[in-house]
Design a protein around this motif. Structure first.
Motif, PDB file in Angstrom:
ATOM      1  N   LYS A  16      49.934 -50.108   5.607  1.00  0.00           N
ATOM      2  CA  LYS A  16      49.054 -49.114   5.002  1.00  0.00           C
ATOM      3  C   LYS A  16      47.676 -49.694   4.701  1.00  0.00           C
ATOM      4  O   LYS A  16      46.673 -49.023   4.840  1.00  0.00           O
ATOM      5  CB  LYS A  16      49.678 -48.557   3.730  1.00  0.00           C
ATOM      6  CG  LYS A  16      50.900 -47.718   3.997  1.00  0.00           C
ATOM      7  CD  LYS A  16      51.523 -47.218   2.720  1.00  0.00           C
ATOM      8  CE  LYS A  16      52.794 -46.450   3.078  1.00  0.00           C
ATOM      9  NZ  LYS A  16      53.650 -46.220   1.949  1.00  0.00           N
ATOM     10  N   PHE A  60      51.971 -44.149   8.933  1.00  0.00           N
ATOM     11  CA  PHE A  60      53.427 -44.167   9.004  1.00  0.00           C
ATOM     12  C   PHE A  60      54.033 -45.511   8.586  1.00  0.00           C
ATOM     13  O   PHE A  60      55.235 -45.733   8.747  1.00  0.00           O
ATOM     14  CB  PHE A  60      53.890 -43.801  10.417  1.00  0.00           C
ATOM     15  CG  PHE A  60      53.399 -42.449  10.841  1.00  0.00           C
ATOM     16  CD1 PHE A  60      53.904 -41.298  10.268  1.00  0.00           C
ATOM     17  CD2 PHE A  60      52.397 -42.341  11.789  1.00  0.00           C
ATOM     18  CE1 PHE A  60      53.435 -40.048  10.641  1.00  0.00           C
ATOM     19  CE2 PHE A  60      51.916 -41.098  12.178  1.00  0.00           C
ATOM     20  CZ  PHE A  60      52.433 -39.945  11.589  1.00  0.00           C
ATOM     21  N   THR A  63      57.938 -46.802   7.078  1.00  0.00           N
ATOM     22  CA  THR A  63      58.971 -45.783   7.308  1.00  0.00           C
ATOM     23  C   THR A  63      60.150 -46.327   8.115  1.00  0.00           C
ATOM     24  O   THR A  63      61.187 -45.684   8.176  1.00  0.00           O
ATOM     25  CB  THR A  63      58.386 -44.549   8.024  1.00  0.00           C
ATOM     26  OG1 THR A  63      57.833 -44.945   9.278  1.00  0.00           O
ATOM     27  CG2 THR A  63      57.310 -43.891   7.176  1.00  0.00           C
ATOM     28  N   ASN A  64      60.000 -47.501   8.715  1.00  0.00           N
ATOM     29  CA  ASN A  64      61.080 -48.106   9.486  1.00  0.00           C
ATOM     30  C   ASN A  64      62.090 -48.739   8.523  1.00  0.00           C
ATOM     31  O   ASN A  64      61.719 -49.501   7.643  1.00  0.00           O
ATOM     32  CB  ASN A  64      60.509 -49.179  10.423  1.00  0.00           C
ATOM     33  CG  ASN A  64      61.562 -49.807  11.302  1.00  0.00           C
ATOM     34  OD1 ASN A  64      62.720 -49.410  11.305  1.00  0.00           O
ATOM     35  ND2 ASN A  64      61.155 -50.811  12.049  1.00  0.00           N
ATOM     36  N   LYS A  65      63.341 -48.440   8.676  1.00  0.00           N
ATOM     37  CA  LYS A  65      64.390 -48.983   7.804  1.00  0.00           C
ATOM     38  C   LYS A  65      65.238 -50.041   8.523  1.00  0.00           C
ATOM     39  O   LYS A  65      66.318 -50.391   8.068  1.00  0.00           O
ATOM     40  CB  LYS A  65      65.284 -47.861   7.285  1.00  0.00           C
ATOM     41  CG  LYS A  65      64.536 -46.798   6.522  1.00  0.00           C
ATOM     42  CD  LYS A  65      63.836 -47.380   5.317  1.00  0.00           C
ATOM     43  CE  LYS A  65      63.045 -46.306   4.590  1.00  0.00           C
ATOM     44  NZ  LYS A  65      62.026 -46.831   3.716  1.00  0.00           N
ATOM     45  N   ASP A 120      54.507 -53.479   2.690  1.00  0.00           N
ATOM     46  CA  ASP A 120      54.737 -52.092   3.078  1.00  0.00           C
ATOM     47  C   ASP A 120      56.205 -51.762   3.280  1.00  0.00           C
ATOM     48  O   ASP A 120      56.545 -50.649   3.682  1.00  0.00           O
ATOM     49  CB  ASP A 120      53.948 -51.772   4.350  1.00  0.00           C
ATOM     50  CG  ASP A 120      52.462 -51.689   4.056  1.00  0.00           C
ATOM     51  OD1 ASP A 120      52.047 -50.732   3.372  1.00  0.00           O
ATOM     52  OD2 ASP A 120      51.723 -52.585   4.481  1.00  0.00           O
ATOM     53  N   ASN A 122      58.229 -53.281   5.474  1.00  0.00           N
ATOM     54  CA  ASN A 122      58.735 -53.668   6.798  1.00  0.00           C
ATOM     55  C   ASN A 122      59.722 -54.808   6.629  1.00  0.00           C
ATOM     56  O   ASN A 122      59.448 -55.768   5.902  1.00  0.00           O
ATOM     57  CB  ASN A 122      57.583 -54.110   7.701  1.00  0.00           C
ATOM     58  CG  ASN A 122      56.666 -52.967   8.059  1.00  0.00           C
ATOM     59  OD1 ASN A 122      57.098 -51.973   8.637  1.00  0.00           O
ATOM     60  ND2 ASN A 122      55.394 -53.097   7.713  1.00  0.00           N
TER      61      ASN A 122
END
Length: 129
Positions: A16, A60, A63-65, A120, A122
């Motif tokens: 971000k 975005f 948003t990755n999990k 963020d 990640n």
């Protein structure tokens, strides 16, 4: 015919705030900038071993999990984990069958694995093989 199997690949991570990410990736992880040519467009490249890790600004981000980046640290695993711990990195604990968890490290015999997050969220992964 072009074959992807014959081409190099690299990791790319959305963030971000590029300035905050640069602080984490450069100061905490100790990575050096390899390519700043796209910084004005919100992206910076870091050399990690023989590959390039690109960090870029995106709405975005986080948003990755799942794992975003994995490093094979080999025999340097323990020293890298200790260094990151000393820099305040918090390691994730996952309930993984067959793996013991101690001091931020998941282990099964000689196999050692650790996960942590960048600012963020990640998920970054280090393994000892």
């Amino acid at each position: 015919m072009t074959r992807l199997r014959d081409k190099n690949s690299s990791a790319i991570v959305a963030v971000k705030n590029l300035a905050a990410a640069r602080d984490f990736y450069e100061q905490t992880l100790g990575l050096e900038v390899a390519d700043a040519s796209m910084e004005a467009q919100g992206a910076v490249g870091y050399r990690t071993g023989g590959t390039l890790l690109t960090v870029y600004q995106s709405e975005f981000a986080g948003t990755n999990k799942a794992n975003a980046v994995t490093w094979a640290a080999g025999e340097d695993f323990d020293a890298i984990i200790a260094d990151l711990r000393n820099k305040g990195v918090a390691f994730e604990h996952y309930d993984l069958p067959g793996l013991a968890f101690e001091n931020g490290v998941h282990a099964d015999g000689e196999i050692k694995l650790a996960w942590f997050k960048d600012p963020d969220g990640n998920i970054l992964h280090i393994m000892n093989f």
